[in-house]
Write an enzyme that holds these catalytic residues in place. Sequence first.
Site, PDB file in Angstrom:
ATOM      1  N   GLU A  54      78.777  26.517  11.447  1.00  0.00           N
ATOM      2  CA  GLU A  54      78.909  27.973  11.414  1.00  0.00           C
ATOM      3  C   GLU A  54      80.404  28.244  11.406  1.00  0.00           C
ATOM      4  OE1 GLU A  54      79.758  31.261  11.996  1.00  0.00           O
ATOM      5  OE2 GLU A  54      78.814  31.481  13.957  1.00  0.00           O
ATOM      6  N   CYS A  59      83.768  35.712  13.754  1.00  0.00           N
ATOM      7  CA  CYS A  59      83.702  35.104  12.430  1.00  0.00           C
ATOM      8  C   CYS A  59      83.036  36.040  11.427  1.00  0.00           C
ATOM      9  CB  CYS A  59      82.954  33.779  12.491  1.00  0.00           C
ATOM     10  SG  CYS A  59      81.484  33.871  13.501  1.00  0.00           S
ATOM     11  N   GLU A  85      90.843  34.410   6.548  1.00  0.00           N
ATOM     12  CA  GLU A  85      90.367  34.900   7.833  1.00  0.00           C
ATOM     13  C   GLU A  85      91.537  34.996   8.812  1.00  0.00           C
ATOM     14  OE1 GLU A  85      87.711  32.328  10.117  1.00  0.00           O
ATOM     15  OE2 GLU A  85      86.483  34.091  10.500  1.00  0.00           O
ATOM     16  N   LYS A 108      80.976  20.412  23.908  1.00  0.00           N
ATOM     17  CA  LYS A 108      82.403  20.590  24.204  1.00  0.00           C
ATOM     18  C   LYS A 108      82.812  22.042  23.968  1.00  0.00           C
ATOM     19  CE  LYS A 108      86.234  20.197  21.790  1.00  0.00           C
ATOM     20  NZ  LYS A 108      87.054  21.268  22.372  1.00  0.00           N
TER      21      LYS A 108
END
Lengths: 493, 299
Positions: A272, A306, A403, A198
């Site tokens: 991840e 990331c 983040e 997906k």
Amino acid sequence: MQLPKKKTPKALKFNATFTYAPAPESKSHVKLQEQYGLFINGKFEKPNSGKYFETINPATEEKLAMVADANAKDVDKAVKAARTAYDKVWSKMPGKERAKYIFRISRMLQEKARELSVLETMDGGKPIRESRDIDIPLAANHFFYYAGWADKLDYAFPNQQPKSLGVAGQIIPWNFPLLMAAWKIAPALATGNTIVLKPAETTPLTALKLAEIIQESGLPEGVVNIITGAGATGAALVQHPGIDKIAFTGSTDVGKLIQRATAGTNKRLTLELGGKAANIIFEDAPLDQAVEGIINGIFFNQGHVCCAGSRLFVQESVYQKVIRKLKDRIETLIVGDPLDKNTDIGAINSKQQLDTIKKYISIGIKEGGEIHESSCAIPKKGFYCRPTLFTNVSQSHRIAREEIFGPVLAIQTFRTDDEVIEKANNTAYGLSAGVWTDKGSKIFNMTSKLRAGVIWANTFNKFDPTSPFGGYKESGFGREGGVQGLSAYLKSF
Amino acid sequence: MKATTPNRLTVLKTYKLFIAGAFPRTESGRYYIATNKKGEQLANMCQGSKKDFRDAVVAARGAFKGWAGRAAFNRGQILYRIAEMLEGRRAQFIEELMQQDATRAEAQREVDLSIDRLVYYAGWCDKFQQIFSSVNPVASAHFNFSVPEPMGVVAAIVPQNDSLLGLVSVMAPVIAGGNTCILLGSESKPLCSITFAEVINSSDVPGGVVNILTGKPSELASIFANHMDVNAVIYCENDTKTQASIKEQAAENVKRVHFYAGKNWYKEDGQSPYFIMDTQEIKTTWHPIENIGGGGSKY
């Protein structure tokens, strides 16, 4: 003692005597359909839900195509197709034959690299320079690398007989749409698994193009199924009992939800997740290269990375100099049309993400950070954010802990090696880190003490199919890339 | 307990916990009675608490930097030293296992294999890195290599049966790889776990590297799983409910979770370097190569 007078570094002047002429990449080569179905069992099918959603170009806010919204029944159909393909075809096929299909997909990606690059930029907003030179070639290379493993798995893990898992459910993010699809699909196929993938709801188009390539490659039906949708589709995939393995790349919050959701099942899991990488500049670093590394670290792909070097640590003795150079350098960054070959920073991927970034910028200011933005103009239409620096930041500031996933850099200083190791490791994340120094022994001291999965010394944001990538701590577990990346798709040992 | 000499009263051992290289009693002051199958009392065991576990995590975290930073060769020597110490106290462990219902032959076999297992992992300490490391031939002008590194603090609920061999088989690969750990000994056969702590304590293992608690897994499993400064959890029973709850709570800080349910520690596959890899992370390091042969420097 009389201290020598410190010279304040002067700002460079960028007069408007020299400007770049527009150099947009043509869109004429991109063949898009108005509407895409779900790629299940080798065919594009109408979704059971009957629903479609639009995917837009974040640089212009124009609609690109309508994409099917898969519901739980669609997910079920895709998983069943993958299971049948696993049982009847893929798990029985010799590795050398599997390899040839994967090689073929890699070649076709190379053949269509230009179309894919332009489409990646249109759908996601990243500069064409990056999609052309990084995303698409790396995606093709990833398939090529793993293709070669398919008939050599016996050599990968000593004293083991590698066995595939079955059906892998894979959920990927919007920051490197095709590349993440490659990172997920290539090793899973090489190890003999079948797939339901997906893509992210804001960037489904290159994955759907990949589905067309897979169709064209003659890969047996159902081996790779690609279904589009948002969070609900992903949740249905994670919860489907017919899935043997979940591989997820995305936010740490969603990663934790998935880890919880797989509790009580035998589903294997690799994650991840997010990061808040330290990028550390020592006084003996080659400063001009280091500044390039800082820029690449935080502004690569608009900071939607990331492993972005979003926490900068500069040794006090060179702090003024580095900040001056950095401020000069961000003035030269070209922000704008992602399709323009001169563009350094393209469009923010979505309105939602731009709002998140803006929220963090205001938090940064509120918490006492000193903001500095490039003075560049940004297009009126589309989602854009100027490259932004924050000084006067401390460890406890949210912009130094959380983040942001945007072009926002939080800058701190340090005096000693031990201090910066302590500061750099003082985070729940552990995906990547950077070190800049000319001293070899210092590099090794730092790279061995920084608790992160990827460490760049005198470089940043480099990727390669042979090089495993993945995090420590809350940045997730498992590796993608290299021989190590195979184990995510093989029975445990 | 039988007196060894007529008219001499045997000195009984107080079984305490092992935290940070010391033997404290549980801070909770609680105890439970260890018995054999016939229900005869063997000892009063500490019923370790949440606070004991937290103290042990602090000790393990504190010891991690030093242990991970030791030369792999040195770790190998220390693991071998543990084997030496266990060999020297072989009779005591056989005796203790027999108290907990093992036959002499079974007890001998378990102790011998435990010693051999320590020797096995002592040898791996400076070798597994070579097996699982790689130099990666990246397409750009960079030197790039990947090596395993210890995860950090590992909390393990060791097997209920095979109370010595199970504990050793779970512990050895964890510390061989440079991690520090907190072990919860077998609840039903707890004697050896604390006696083994005495072996650890005389083997040059730095305080805090191995911490051993006794108590109830039913109480402590979720505490092991939800502590925010633990990097990995190991659970060895087949209890699916506990497994699910561990996995769920471990998600709070994305702990790595390993279930060794149904493992036969007596078999050949009860030991392998892959157990070491279960508590390792792979770290990849990049550095540019200067412009040699026209490759181009990629700062």
